[in-house]
Design a protein around this motif. Structure first.
Motif, PDB file in Angstrom:
ATOM      1  N   LYS A 287      31.682  32.050  40.464  1.00 38.93           N
ATOM      2  CA  LYS A 287      30.479  32.887  40.369  1.00 38.93           C
ATOM      3  C   LYS A 287      29.611  32.511  39.169  1.00 38.93           C
ATOM      4  CE  LYS A 287      32.723  36.624  37.810  1.00 38.93           C
ATOM      5  NZ  LYS A 287      33.054  38.047  37.832  1.00 38.93           N
ATOM      6  N   TYR A 288      30.158  31.765  38.235  1.00 40.03           N
ATOM      7  CA  TYR A 288      29.406  31.354  37.052  1.00 40.03           C
ATOM      8  C   TYR A 288      28.651  30.044  37.246  1.00 40.03           C
ATOM      9  CZ  TYR A 288      32.263  34.926  34.870  1.00 40.03           C
ATOM     10  OH  TYR A 288      32.873  36.106  34.561  1.00 40.03           O
ATOM     11  N   ASP A 289      28.961  29.293  38.286  1.00 38.98           N
ATOM     12  CA  ASP A 289      28.363  27.968  38.458  1.00 38.98           C
ATOM     13  C   ASP A 289      26.860  28.038  38.718  1.00 38.98           C
ATOM     14  OD1 ASP A 289      30.878  26.998  38.010  1.00 38.98           O
ATOM     15  OD2 ASP A 289      31.289  26.504  40.098  1.00 38.98           O
ATOM     16  N   ASP A 290      26.418  28.936  39.583  1.00 35.45           N
ATOM     17  CA  ASP A 290      24.982  29.067  39.829  1.00 35.45           C
ATOM     18  C   ASP A 290      24.211  29.428  38.561  1.00 35.45           C
ATOM     19  OD1 ASP A 290      24.487  28.356  42.560  1.00 35.45           O
ATOM     20  OD2 ASP A 290      25.456  30.212  43.177  1.00 35.45           O
ATOM     21  N   PRO A 291      24.654  30.455  37.805  1.00 34.64           N
ATOM     22  CA  PRO A 291      23.922  30.780  36.576  1.00 34.64           C
ATOM     23  C   PRO A 291      23.909  29.636  35.555  1.00 34.64           C
ATOM     24  CG  PRO A 291      25.347  32.604  37.176  1.00 34.64           C
ATOM     25  CD  PRO A 291      25.678  31.465  38.091  1.00 34.64           C
TER      26      PRO A 291
ATOM     27  N   SER B 260      28.709  37.321  31.589  1.00 39.12           N
ATOM     28  CA  SER B 260      29.378  37.406  30.303  1.00 39.12           C
ATOM     29  C   SER B 260      30.798  36.833  30.389  1.00 39.12           C
ATOM     30  CB  SER B 260      29.421  38.863  29.832  1.00 39.12           C
ATOM     31  OG  SER B 260      29.904  38.927  28.519  1.00 39.12           O
ATOM     32  N   PRO B 261      30.884  35.540  30.714  1.00 39.28           N
ATOM     33  CA  PRO B 261      32.210  34.918  30.788  1.00 39.28           C
ATOM     34  C   PRO B 261      32.737  34.579  29.396  1.00 39.28           C
ATOM     35  CG  PRO B 261      30.535  33.304  31.218  1.00 39.28           C
ATOM     36  CD  PRO B 261      29.828  34.624  31.054  1.00 39.28           C
ATOM     37  N   HIS B 262      33.993  34.253  29.319  1.00 42.71           N
ATOM     38  CA  HIS B 262      34.587  33.788  28.078  1.00 42.71           C
ATOM     39  C   HIS B 262      34.125  32.355  27.830  1.00 42.71           C
ATOM     40  CE1 HIS B 262      37.693  32.575  25.191  1.00 42.71           C
ATOM     41  NE2 HIS B 262      37.741  33.857  24.906  1.00 42.71           N
TER      42      HIS B 262
ATOM     43  N   PHE C 279      25.743  31.975  25.106  1.00 45.24           N
ATOM     44  CA  PHE C 279      24.821  32.849  24.385  1.00 45.24           C
ATOM     45  C   PHE C 279      23.650  33.260  25.274  1.00 45.24           C
ATOM     46  CE2 PHE C 279      20.899  33.326  21.961  1.00 45.24           C
ATOM     47  CZ  PHE C 279      21.222  34.393  21.129  1.00 45.24           C
ATOM     48  N   ASN C 280      23.052  32.294  25.954  1.00 48.72           N
ATOM     49  CA  ASN C 280      21.879  32.585  26.782  1.00 48.72           C
ATOM     50  C   ASN C 280      22.216  33.364  28.041  1.00 48.72           C
ATOM     51  OD1 ASN C 280      19.277  31.430  25.636  1.00 48.72           O
ATOM     52  ND2 ASN C 280      20.771  29.823  25.231  1.00 48.72           N
ATOM     53  N   LEU C 281      23.366  33.118  28.638  1.00 53.76           N
ATOM     54  CA  LEU C 281      23.773  33.918  29.802  1.00 53.76           C
ATOM     55  C   LEU C 281      23.966  35.381  29.406  1.00 53.76           C
ATOM     56  CD1 LEU C 281      26.335  31.569  31.611  1.00 53.76           C
ATOM     57  CD2 LEU C 281      23.972  32.079  32.287  1.00 53.76           C
ATOM     58  N   GLU C 282      24.587  35.597  28.253  1.00 53.80           N
ATOM     59  CA  GLU C 282      24.793  36.968  27.775  1.00 53.80           C
ATOM     60  C   GLU C 282      23.475  37.600  27.325  1.00 53.80           C
ATOM     61  OE1 GLU C 282      27.845  36.415  24.820  1.00 53.80           O
ATOM     62  OE2 GLU C 282      29.409  36.863  26.290  1.00 53.80           O
TER      63      GLU C 282
END
Length: 93
Positions: A10-14, A42-44, A33-36
């Protein structure tokens, strides 16, 4: 972007969209930083690193230099723009 490969997260697209938007080579910490900051995800940080390695394996991002910076590849740009379906990336590991 309908059917995702089995390895897709689910993080690959963002991640790909962020890299496409910036057009810059950035380290995993800056991606996180930018995703959050944009409240997208808000992945690790270790998750971002793993996802970048996987995206690199399939040619969607490229590692730049020895410092661990990543940028979107031409294939990644094709995916983000809808010219490439992610199901075409599903290959035997």
């Amino acid at each position: 972007m309908d059917v995702q490969p089995t390895w897709w997260s689910k993080y690959d697209d963002p991640i790909l969209q962020l890299l496409a938007d910036t057009g810059a080579a950035v380290p995993p910490r800056v991606i996180l930083f930018n995703l959050e900051r944009r409240e997208i995800a808000s992945p690790h940080r270790s998750t971002i690193k793993r996802r970048l390695q996987r995206l690199q394996k399939y040619g969607l991002v490229e590692k730049v230099g020895e410092e661990g910076y990543y940028e979107i590849s031409e294939l990644g740009k094709a995916y983000v723009s809808g010219e490439l379906d992610a199901s075409e990336l599903d290959a035997d590991e």
